[in-house]
Design an enzyme around this catalytic site. Sequence first.
Site, PDB file in Angstrom:
ATOM      1  CB  ALA A 203      52.480  76.240  42.597  1.00  0.00           C
ATOM      2  CD  GLU A 204      49.448  82.806  43.773  1.00  0.00           C
ATOM      3  OE1 GLU A 204      49.631  84.201  43.696  1.00  0.00           O
ATOM      4  OE2 GLU A 204      48.626  82.323  43.814  1.00  0.00           O
ATOM      5  CB  SER A 205      55.200  80.056  47.947  1.00  0.00           C
ATOM      6  OG  SER A 205      53.759  80.185  48.782  1.00  0.00           O
TER       7      SER A 205
END
Length: 141
Positions: free
Chosen positions: A63-65
Amino acid sequence: MKNYTKEEVLEMCKNFSKNTLMQTLEIEYIDAGPNFLKAKMPVNERVHQPMGLLHGGASVALAESVGSAASIFFIDPEKFEVRGIEISANHLKSKRAGTVYATATLIHKGRTIHLWEIRITDENEELVSLCKLTNMVIPRR
Protein backbone atom coordinates in the site's frame (compact mmCIF):
# COMPACT_ATOMS: atom_id res chain seq x y z
CA MET A 1 -0.86 12.92 -13.28
CA LYS A 2 1.48 15.50 -14.73
CA ASN A 3 1.43 15.03 -18.53
CA TYR A 4 2.70 11.44 -18.40
CA THR A 5 1.27 8.63 -20.47
CA LYS A 6 0.23 5.44 -18.72
CA GLU A 7 3.20 3.67 -20.33
CA GLU A 8 5.65 6.33 -19.08
CA VAL A 9 4.30 6.08 -15.53
CA LEU A 10 4.58 2.29 -15.49
CA GLU A 11 8.10 2.36 -16.93
CA MET A 12 9.26 4.94 -14.36
CA CYS A 13 7.76 2.86 -11.53
CA LYS A 14 9.56 -0.22 -12.86
CA ASN A 15 12.85 1.68 -12.99
CA PHE A 16 12.72 3.18 -9.51
CA SER A 17 11.71 -0.18 -8.00
CA LYS A 18 15.03 -1.84 -8.90
CA ASN A 19 17.09 -2.94 -5.88
CA THR A 20 14.38 -1.90 -3.42
CA LEU A 21 11.79 -3.54 -1.18
CA MET A 22 9.37 -3.37 -4.12
CA GLN A 23 11.63 -5.67 -6.12
CA THR A 24 12.12 -7.99 -3.12
CA LEU A 25 8.33 -8.31 -2.70
CA GLU A 26 7.90 -8.71 -6.49
CA ILE A 27 5.58 -5.70 -6.70
CA GLU A 28 4.73 -4.89 -10.30
CA TYR A 29 2.97 -1.69 -11.37
CA ILE A 30 0.26 -2.58 -13.88
CA ASP A 31 -2.09 0.37 -14.46
CA ALA A 32 -2.23 4.13 -14.06
CA GLY A 33 -4.68 6.94 -14.69
CA PRO A 34 -5.23 10.60 -13.85
CA ASN A 35 -5.94 9.95 -10.15
CA PHE A 36 -4.84 6.36 -9.50
CA LEU A 37 -1.98 3.88 -9.65
CA LYS A 38 -2.33 0.09 -9.49
CA ALA A 39 0.17 -2.65 -8.68
CA LYS A 40 0.11 -6.37 -7.99
CA MET A 41 2.06 -8.61 -5.63
CA PRO A 42 2.22 -12.41 -5.52
CA VAL A 43 1.15 -14.09 -2.30
CA ASN A 44 3.63 -16.83 -1.51
CA GLU A 45 6.03 -17.91 1.25
CA ARG A 46 8.08 -14.72 0.76
CA VAL A 47 5.21 -12.58 2.13
CA HIS A 48 3.69 -15.06 4.61
CA GLN A 49 3.56 -14.73 8.36
CA PRO A 50 4.28 -17.90 10.42
CA MET A 51 0.69 -19.21 10.04
CA GLY A 52 1.06 -19.31 6.24
CA LEU A 53 -1.08 -16.24 5.57
CA LEU A 54 -0.30 -12.94 3.83
CA HIS A 55 1.59 -10.85 6.39
CA GLY A 56 -0.14 -7.58 7.27
CA GLY A 57 3.22 -5.83 7.01
CA ALA A 58 3.60 -7.01 3.42
CA SER A 59 0.16 -5.59 2.65
CA VAL A 60 1.13 -2.28 4.24
CA ALA A 61 4.42 -2.25 2.31
CA LEU A 62 2.45 -2.77 -0.91
CA ALA A 63 0.00 0.00 0.00
CA GLU A 64 2.70 2.51 0.93
CA SER A 65 4.73 1.66 -2.17
CA VAL A 66 1.80 2.31 -4.49
CA GLY A 67 0.56 5.44 -2.72
CA SER A 68 4.01 6.99 -2.44
CA ALA A 69 4.83 6.21 -6.07
CA ALA A 70 1.56 7.79 -7.15
CA SER A 71 2.39 11.05 -5.34
CA ILE A 72 5.65 11.34 -7.26
CA PHE A 73 3.71 11.92 -10.46
CA PHE A 74 2.04 15.03 -9.02
CA ILE A 75 5.26 16.87 -8.10
CA ASP A 76 8.39 18.18 -9.79
CA PRO A 77 10.90 15.49 -8.66
CA GLU A 78 13.83 17.79 -9.34
CA LYS A 79 12.54 20.23 -6.71
CA PHE A 80 10.51 18.06 -4.31
CA GLU A 81 10.44 14.65 -2.62
CA VAL A 82 7.63 12.57 -1.14
CA ARG A 83 7.60 11.11 2.37
CA GLY A 84 4.94 8.84 3.79
CA ILE A 85 4.07 10.27 7.20
CA GLU A 86 1.09 8.13 8.24
CA ILE A 87 -0.47 4.90 7.10
CA SER A 88 -3.38 2.95 8.52
CA ALA A 89 -4.61 -0.45 7.42
CA ASN A 90 -7.62 -2.61 8.12
CA HIS A 91 -7.00 -6.24 7.15
CA LEU A 92 -10.37 -7.73 6.28
CA LYS A 93 -9.66 -11.06 4.60
CA SER A 94 -6.82 -13.56 4.86
CA LYS A 95 -4.95 -14.85 1.82
CA ARG A 96 -2.63 -17.87 1.49
CA ALA A 97 -1.77 -17.88 -2.21
CA GLY A 98 -2.45 -16.11 -5.48
CA THR A 99 -2.10 -12.42 -6.18
CA VAL A 100 -3.23 -9.24 -4.49
CA TYR A 101 -3.84 -5.95 -6.30
CA ALA A 102 -3.41 -2.53 -4.72
CA THR A 103 -5.11 0.51 -6.23
CA ALA A 104 -4.16 3.90 -4.80
CA THR A 105 -6.84 6.52 -5.46
CA LEU A 106 -6.24 10.19 -4.73
CA ILE A 107 -8.51 11.64 -2.04
CA HIS A 108 -6.77 15.01 -1.53
CA LYS A 109 -3.93 16.74 -3.39
CA GLY A 110 -2.70 19.77 -1.54
CA ARG A 111 0.49 21.73 -2.00
CA THR A 112 2.27 19.85 0.80
CA ILE A 113 -0.04 16.95 1.69
CA HIS A 114 -1.42 14.12 -0.48
CA LEU A 115 -4.00 11.71 0.92
CA TRP A 116 -4.56 8.32 -0.74
CA GLU A 117 -6.98 5.45 -0.26
CA ILE A 118 -5.43 2.11 -1.17
CA ARG A 119 -7.73 -0.84 -1.72
CA ILE A 120 -6.03 -4.22 -1.74
CA THR A 121 -8.13 -6.87 -3.45
CA ASP A 122 -7.67 -10.46 -4.58
CA GLU A 123 -8.21 -12.12 -7.97
CA ASN A 124 -11.98 -12.16 -7.33
CA GLU A 125 -11.97 -8.42 -6.54
CA GLU A 126 -12.77 -9.19 -2.90
CA LEU A 127 -11.40 -6.63 -0.45
CA VAL A 128 -8.38 -7.95 1.49
CA SER A 129 -7.18 -4.70 3.12
CA LEU A 130 -8.27 -1.09 3.12
CA CYS A 131 -5.49 1.43 3.74
CA LYS A 132 -5.12 5.18 3.99
CA LEU A 133 -1.78 6.90 3.36
CA THR A 134 -0.77 10.50 4.02
CA ASN A 135 2.27 11.76 2.10
CA MET A 136 4.14 14.98 2.75
CA VAL A 137 5.76 16.88 -0.12
CA ILE A 138 9.06 18.43 0.95
CA PRO A 139 11.74 20.46 -0.85
CA ARG A 140 14.60 18.37 -2.24
CA ARG A 141 17.89 18.98 -0.45
